[in-house]
Design an enzyme around this catalytic site. Structure first.
Site, PDB file in Angstrom:
ATOM      1  N   GLY A 214      48.054  42.785  46.435  1.00  0.00           N
ATOM      2  CA  GLY A 214      47.717  41.599  45.391  1.00  0.00           C
ATOM      3  C   GLY A 214      47.639  40.136  46.092  1.00  0.00           C
ATOM      4  O   GLY A 214      47.727  40.190  47.346  1.00  0.00           O
ATOM      5  N   ASN A 215      47.365  39.484  45.292  1.00  0.00           N
ATOM      6  CA  ASN A 215      46.965  38.063  45.456  1.00  0.00           C
ATOM      7  C   ASN A 215      48.260  37.423  46.152  1.00  0.00           C
ATOM      8  O   ASN A 215      48.092  36.437  47.146  1.00  0.00           O
ATOM      9  CB  ASN A 215      46.547  37.125  44.463  1.00  0.00           C
ATOM     10  CG  ASN A 215      45.196  37.653  44.255  1.00  0.00           C
ATOM     11  OD1 ASN A 215      44.212  37.402  45.041  1.00  0.00           O
ATOM     12  ND2 ASN A 215      44.882  38.181  42.976  1.00  0.00           N
ATOM     13  N   THR A 216      49.585  37.852  45.711  1.00  0.00           N
ATOM     14  CA  THR A 216      50.765  37.010  46.101  1.00  0.00           C
ATOM     15  C   THR A 216      51.422  37.953  46.869  1.00  0.00           C
ATOM     16  O   THR A 216      52.211  37.729  47.913  1.00  0.00           O
ATOM     17  CB  THR A 216      51.687  36.564  44.903  1.00  0.00           C
ATOM     18  OG1 THR A 216      50.888  35.734  44.291  1.00  0.00           O
ATOM     19  CG2 THR A 216      52.766  35.848  45.323  1.00  0.00           C
TER      20      THR A 216
ATOM     21  N   THR B 246      52.121  42.060  48.427  1.00  0.00           N
ATOM     22  CA  THR B 246      51.694  43.455  48.730  1.00  0.00           C
ATOM     23  C   THR B 246      52.822  44.432  48.747  1.00  0.00           C
ATOM     24  O   THR B 246      53.925  44.428  49.319  1.00  0.00           O
ATOM     25  CB  THR B 246      51.158  43.711  50.106  1.00  0.00           C
ATOM     26  OG1 THR B 246      50.026  42.850  50.193  1.00  0.00           O
ATOM     27  CG2 THR B 246      50.636  44.981  50.577  1.00  0.00           C
TER      28      THR B 246
ATOM     29  N   TYR C 150      33.142  49.119  31.396  1.00  0.00           N
ATOM     30  CA  TYR C 150      32.977  47.412  31.870  1.00  0.00           C
ATOM     31  C   TYR C 150      31.284  47.443  31.957  1.00  0.00           C
ATOM     32  O   TYR C 150      30.923  48.341  32.432  1.00  0.00           O
ATOM     33  CB  TYR C 150      33.675  47.464  33.227  1.00  0.00           C
ATOM     34  CG  TYR C 150      34.500  46.031  33.084  1.00  0.00           C
ATOM     35  CD1 TYR C 150      35.223  45.686  32.120  1.00  0.00           C
ATOM     36  CD2 TYR C 150      34.169  45.156  34.246  1.00  0.00           C
ATOM     37  CE1 TYR C 150      36.084  44.320  32.151  1.00  0.00           C
ATOM     38  CE2 TYR C 150      35.044  43.873  34.174  1.00  0.00           C
ATOM     39  CZ  TYR C 150      36.003  43.670  33.204  1.00  0.00           C
ATOM     40  OH  TYR C 150      36.590  42.492  33.214  1.00  0.00           O
TER      41      TYR C 150
ATOM     42  N   ASP D  95      43.380  47.314  41.062  1.00  0.00           N
ATOM     43  CA  ASP D  95      44.686  47.751  40.627  1.00  0.00           C
ATOM     44  C   ASP D  95      44.774  47.967  39.265  1.00  0.00           C
ATOM     45  O   ASP D  95      45.502  48.803  38.694  1.00  0.00           O
ATOM     46  CB  ASP D  95      45.535  46.231  40.718  1.00  0.00           C
ATOM     47  CG  ASP D  95      44.973  45.143  40.448  1.00  0.00           C
ATOM     48  OD1 ASP D  95      43.804  45.008  39.935  1.00  0.00           O
ATOM     49  OD2 ASP D  95      46.042  44.258  40.142  1.00  0.00           O
TER      50      ASP D  95
ATOM     51  N   THR E  40      50.470  37.975  39.961  1.00  0.00           N
ATOM     52  CA  THR E  40      50.039  36.580  39.979  1.00  0.00           C
ATOM     53  C   THR E  40      49.231  36.054  38.692  1.00  0.00           C
ATOM     54  O   THR E  40      49.214  35.002  38.157  1.00  0.00           O
ATOM     55  CB  THR E  40      49.000  36.522  41.020  1.00  0.00           C
ATOM     56  OG1 THR E  40      49.376  37.120  42.162  1.00  0.00           O
ATOM     57  CG2 THR E  40      48.683  35.076  41.353  1.00  0.00           C
TER      58      THR E  40
END
Length: 262
Positions: free
Chosen positions: A11-13, A15, A102, A111, A134
């Site tokens: 993830g952005n912040t 793992t 989508y 994710d 995040t």
């Protein structure tokens, strides 16, 4: 020999790394999502497995989801070089067992797809999966196993950092639920605004989604702050902290024959 699978959610912040022994999650760790070399990642993995009393020879497969592309290659290389297994990377091109409605399927975060797959396997559709990371994401799956899309909003920590970055006198606070909505001091006032505020945000968005689809949906929460918000929410029905890791296992089982180099 018992099959052990390494799962990695980048993830952005943070793992999150986990190991499944057959269908049981036996170890899990949360790391910072920093840029690291393949060798650094390999050393991390060797140490983590040692702590978990797992031999590298027991790891027979690996799968990862990532929303940070620059980290994909070092992780895949580190896993290959130090654990001697190829790492399956989650994408919309894999066999996920769901239809992605989508407009551009490649834009959906890995994710979010993993959560949708796990949600369908474990809960009753139609559903909304709320992931507290995040960002806070709400992902909607129809009764026909279609990933319809969802909502992205700032996460708790992201919003708090923005608040403190723009104010000189407000103190940083922990995410503890205050006894009353009306804060009796500055710390409680901030906690109330964050926790009750985000619970209200989620509940309102769920109501709007249910209004659009014309009926109630199963609502599952996951992610680091899921439990605290769920306790204040009138819409969240289940809290499943390891939903993403389980989704990675499901996807690996469906695509083990399609291992691809990252």
């Amino acid at each position: 020999m018992i099959f052990m699978l390494l799962v990695v959610d980048i993830g952005n912040t943070h793992t999150v790394v986990g190991v499944f022994k057959e269908e049981e999650l036996i170890c899990h760790w949360r790391l910072r999502s920093h840029n690291r070399t393949a060798d650094e990642i390999g050393v991390y993995l060797l140490n983590l497995l040692k702590v978990g009393r797992i031999s590298t020879s027991q790891i027979k497969g690996a799968v990862m989801s990532s929303v940070v592309p620059p980290l994909d290659y070092p992780w895949a290389c580190g896993i290959k070089q130090y654990l001697n297994v190829d790492c399956l990377k989650v994408s919309s091109n894999l066999n996920l067992g769901i239809r992605i409605a989508y407009k551009n399927p490649t834009e959906v975060g890995a994710d979010r797809l993993v959560n949708a797959v796990a949600g369908i396997k474990k809960y009753h559709a139609p559903m909304i999966i709320v992931d507290f990371g995040t960002a806070i994401t709400l992902d909607v799956v129809s009764k026909d196993r279609e990933y319809l899309g969802g909502i992205i909003a700032p996460g708790l920590a992201t919003s708090v950092e923005a608040l403190f970055g723009k104010t000189a006198k407000l103190p940083k606070v922990s995410f503890d639920v205050p006894e009353t909505v009306i804060g009796k001091n500055t710390m409680e006032s901030i906690q109330s605004g964050i926790l009750y505020g985000f619970a209200g945000l989620v509940d309102h968005l769920v109501e709007k989604i249910e209004g659009e689809l014309g009926g109630e949906l199963t609502v599952i929460a996951t992610g680091g702050d899921a439990q605290k918000i769920a306790s204040l929410s009138g819409k969240i029905q289940y809290v499943d902290p390891w939903l993403t890791l389980e989704g990675l296992r499901f996807i690996y089982e469906q695509n083990a024959n399609r291992l691809e180099e990252v």
